[in-house]
Design a protein around this motif. Sequence first.
Motif, PDB file in Angstrom:
ATOM      1  N   ALA A  13       6.255  -1.777  -9.573  1.00 36.45           N
ATOM      2  CA  ALA A  13       5.386  -2.583  -9.982  1.00 36.45           C
ATOM      3  C   ALA A  13       3.992  -2.061 -10.259  1.00 36.45           C
ATOM      4  O   ALA A  13       3.328  -2.236 -11.410  1.00 36.45           O
ATOM      5  CB  ALA A  13       5.379  -3.597  -9.055  1.00 36.45           C
ATOM      6  N   SER A  14       3.377  -1.072  -9.277  1.00 39.67           N
ATOM      7  CA  SER A  14       2.116  -0.545  -9.584  1.00 39.67           C
ATOM      8  C   SER A  14       1.853   0.158 -10.777  1.00 39.67           C
ATOM      9  O   SER A  14       1.025   0.171 -11.492  1.00 39.67           O
ATOM     10  CB  SER A  14       1.926   0.138  -8.294  1.00 39.67           C
ATOM     11  N   GLN A  15       3.130   1.132 -11.001  1.00 40.57           N
ATOM     12  CA  GLN A  15       3.127   1.994 -12.218  1.00 40.57           C
ATOM     13  C   GLN A  15       3.228   1.098 -13.451  1.00 40.57           C
ATOM     14  O   GLN A  15       2.518   1.614 -14.431  1.00 40.57           O
ATOM     15  CB  GLN A  15       4.345   2.805 -12.164  1.00 40.57           C
ATOM     16  N   SER A  16       4.005   0.013 -13.515  1.00 39.15           N
ATOM     17  CA  SER A  16       3.830  -0.800 -14.744  1.00 39.15           C
ATOM     18  C   SER A  16       2.666  -1.370 -15.083  1.00 39.15           C
ATOM     19  O   SER A  16       2.166  -1.657 -15.924  1.00 39.15           O
ATOM     20  CB  SER A  16       5.094  -2.102 -14.438  1.00 39.15           C
ATOM     21  N   TRP A  17       1.999  -1.897 -13.901  1.00 40.56           N
ATOM     22  CA  TRP A  17       0.835  -2.467 -14.108  1.00 40.56           C
ATOM     23  C   TRP A  17      -0.401  -1.496 -14.592  1.00 40.56           C
ATOM     24  O   TRP A  17      -0.968  -1.737 -15.415  1.00 40.56           O
ATOM     25  CB  TRP A  17       0.293  -3.020 -12.757  1.00 40.56           C
ATOM     26  N   GLN A  18      -0.236  -0.315 -14.009  1.00 40.48           N
ATOM     27  CA  GLN A  18      -1.248   0.790 -14.523  1.00 40.48           C
ATOM     28  C   GLN A  18      -1.003   0.952 -16.172  1.00 40.48           C
ATOM     29  O   GLN A  18      -1.783   1.239 -16.768  1.00 40.48           O
ATOM     30  CB  GLN A  18      -1.096   2.107 -13.815  1.00 40.48           C
TER      31      GLN A  18
END
Length: 185
Positions: A46-51
């Motif tokens: 989720a963090s990578q997608s958000w970035q």
Amino acid sequence: MVLALTLVGLALQLAGAAVTGWGARLIWRQAATGGERLLDPAVDTASQSWQRLTDPVLRWIGRPRSRSVQIGTATSIETAGSIRPMKSYRPLATDLSIPDAIAELDHRTQAIIAEVSRVNSQLLDGLDDQGRRYDDLSQVFDRYVAEQGEHARQRDRRGIRFEAAGLALVTIGAIAQALGQAAAS
């Protein structure tokens, strides 16, 4: 009756999901290492997608993404002991007769042999002490590993029992809910 079966089924499913989650948590606590958490892969994704979504927007408005740097150090201290035999003699007097010189050399040789023997004895005693300490520590460590292994097995069994009970509750709840739906139609 229909509403009661549906609500009981839903309640059993929710309770089953909670009990199954608790069992999974128990097993995870045993299996995880360090600071690892159960949902880390999902959070990381989720963090990578958000970035990936926010990086173009941040670049477009002129704000670069913040970066962090972590620095760590590791130190180790090693010690080693040693025994060195030290024996020194002055040169032989030049006025000694050959039999006296040979006697003096024999005396010195015997003293050196005795010193080497003493040092060898000290080293062997030290090795024996180290061996006994190692054996004692090895036994303590083996007992500790056995206790921890048994503790891990008990926790795993407990977690699996929780998961099985939760699955049973979810199944019974689904059956109750299906009976309620069947009775309604």
